[in-house]
Write a protein that holds these residues in place. Sequence first.
Motif, PDB file in Angstrom:
ATOM      1  N   GLY A   1       0.563 -12.874   8.460  1.00 30.27           N
ATOM      2  CA  GLY A   1       1.788 -13.664   8.262  1.00 30.27           C
ATOM      3  C   GLY A   1       3.019 -12.956   8.796  1.00 30.27           C
ATOM      4  O   GLY A   1       4.106 -13.075   8.239  1.00 30.27           O
TER       5      GLY A   1
ATOM      6  N   PHE B   1       8.855 -11.962  11.616  1.00 33.15           N
ATOM      7  CA  PHE B   1       9.950 -11.147  11.103  1.00 33.15           C
ATOM      8  C   PHE B   1      11.262 -11.922  11.161  1.00 33.15           C
ATOM      9  O   PHE B   1      11.564 -12.589  12.153  1.00 33.15           O
ATOM     10  CB  PHE B   1      10.014  -9.830  11.889  1.00 33.15           C
TER      11      PHE B   1
ATOM     12  N   ILE C   1       8.154  -7.639  -1.190  1.00 35.62           N
ATOM     13  CA  ILE C   1       6.763  -7.743  -0.751  1.00 35.62           C
ATOM     14  C   ILE C   1       6.772  -7.892   0.756  1.00 35.62           C
ATOM     15  O   ILE C   1       7.417  -8.789   1.297  1.00 35.62           O
ATOM     16  CB  ILE C   1       6.086  -8.965  -1.414  1.00 35.62           C
ATOM     17  N   GLY C   2       6.080  -6.999   1.448  1.00 25.32           N
ATOM     18  CA  GLY C   2       5.984  -7.072   2.897  1.00 25.32           C
ATOM     19  C   GLY C   2       7.272  -6.755   3.611  1.00 25.32           C
ATOM     20  O   GLY C   2       7.906  -7.653   4.195  1.00 25.32           O
ATOM     21  N   PRO C   3       7.723  -5.499   3.608  1.00 23.95           N
ATOM     22  CA  PRO C   3       8.971  -5.156   4.305  1.00 23.95           C
ATOM     23  C   PRO C   3       8.876  -5.321   5.824  1.00 23.95           C
ATOM     24  O   PRO C   3       9.909  -5.456   6.484  1.00 23.95           O
ATOM     25  CB  PRO C   3       9.205  -3.690   3.926  1.00 23.95           C
TER      26      PRO C   3
ATOM     27  N   LEU D   1      14.810  -7.014   5.922  1.00 27.71           N
ATOM     28  CA  LEU D   1      15.364  -7.394   4.625  1.00 27.71           C
ATOM     29  C   LEU D   1      15.594  -6.140   3.773  1.00 27.71           C
ATOM     30  O   LEU D   1      16.585  -6.053   3.032  1.00 27.71           O
ATOM     31  CB  LEU D   1      14.387  -8.377   3.938  1.00 27.71           C
TER      32      LEU D   1
ATOM     33  N   GLU E   1       3.948  -2.745   1.445  1.00 25.23           N
ATOM     34  CA  GLU E   1       3.495  -3.259   2.748  1.00 25.23           C
ATOM     35  C   GLU E   1       2.007  -2.977   2.929  1.00 25.23           C
ATOM     36  O   GLU E   1       1.542  -1.868   2.718  1.00 25.23           O
ATOM     37  CB  GLU E   1       4.308  -2.606   3.879  1.00 25.23           C
ATOM     38  N   LEU E   2       1.286  -4.012   3.348  1.00 24.56           N
ATOM     39  CA  LEU E   2      -0.163  -3.885   3.522  1.00 24.56           C
ATOM     40  C   LEU E   2      -0.539  -3.263   4.864  1.00 24.56           C
ATOM     41  O   LEU E   2      -1.518  -2.529   4.967  1.00 24.56           O
ATOM     42  CB  LEU E   2      -0.782  -5.298   3.402  1.00 24.56           C
TER      43      LEU E   2
ATOM     44  N   LEU F   1       2.614  -0.337  10.223  1.00 25.92           N
ATOM     45  CA  LEU F   1       4.070  -0.405  10.083  1.00 25.92           C
ATOM     46  C   LEU F   1       4.633   0.743   9.246  1.00 25.92           C
ATOM     47  O   LEU F   1       5.847   0.968   9.223  1.00 25.92           O
ATOM     48  CB  LEU F   1       4.484  -1.739   9.439  1.00 25.92           C
TER      49      LEU F   1
ATOM     50  N   ASN G   1      10.397 -12.058   1.931  1.00 27.33           N
ATOM     51  CA  ASN G   1      10.045 -13.045   2.936  1.00 27.33           C
ATOM     52  C   ASN G   1       8.519 -13.003   2.967  1.00 27.33           C
ATOM     53  O   ASN G   1       7.933 -12.105   3.553  1.00 27.33           O
ATOM     54  CB  ASN G   1      10.696 -12.614   4.259  1.00 27.33           C
TER      55      ASN G   1
END
Length: 279
Positions: free
Chosen positions: A19, A22, A47-49, A54, A69-70, A74, A114
């Motif tokens: 997903g 950005f 969740i998910g930087p 953000l 972050e999964l 990254l 996001n």
Amino acid sequence: MSDQDRLDRARVSPKKSLGQNFLHDPNALEKIVAVAEVEPDDTVLEIGPGTGNLTRVLARHAGRVIAVELDDRLLPLLEREFGDQPRVEIVHGDILATNVSRLIGESDYLVVANLPYYITSAIIRYLLENKHRPRRLVLTMQREVAERLVATPGDLSLLAVSVQFYGQVKIALRLNPGAFWPRPDVESAVVRIDVYDTPPVSVPSERLFFQIVRAGFGQKRKQLRNAISTGLHLDKAEAERLLIQAGIDPQRRAEALNLDEWAALTRAAAETDLGKRFS
Ligand code: SAM
């Protein structure tokens, strides 16, 4: 530096399966943080930087930002940018396998994210069903899902009833695909959920309430007497009696019931054997 440059330098390309779209529009990022009303003593779970777009804005407003972050590709990029910022903590992991209470500690917190759209509903449920719930959530998601969350009786879904049980939901912003890179195929919206201290309806057991709502929505478009009887393993006459006792016409469908009616049905069920089974 743009997201594309940042990722090119790290030899990373965005993964659709995670997903990764950005949000690069600075205006939209500021507006999201404004909607969240982040104050200097707030703890924010992100969740998910991703590439930190953000996170950067949140770090300017919040007392503490914890970003999960999964994607391990990254992490070096995020560590390089935020490693020396004591108020930002980058955590590698899957949010759905993260013990949020352990991560946050005792403190009250907000969630601003996001979301990776492929697990929007799972994340919302995971956060709201947690014992240590956030005070407020400001979540960017697919516009269609946002519209489902704010639906009214007639168009309700299991997700909408669950979210509206926990908090007051509204769509705060709409974002078009051009605000993201890569450009998603769908429109987006920012939803704000203000979590209630106590649910807006009175039920003897939350577990029984959700058991009944799940049963009601278990069979799409079926009359409630059938859905309740199948989902709760009751015979039809018993299911009908329960609905009538709660003041609900057994021929109605789950999407038409409001929260008060689900609560009335829960209270009626609590008086029967179901009360013992699910308390
Ligand atoms: N916050 C960034 C922004 O606004 O530009 C990135 C948002 S992007 C839509 C979603 C992010 O969530 C990606 O960085 C993705 O790798 C991450 N992600 C996907 N699944 C995840 C999971 N299960 N747990 C934590 N992060 C996840």
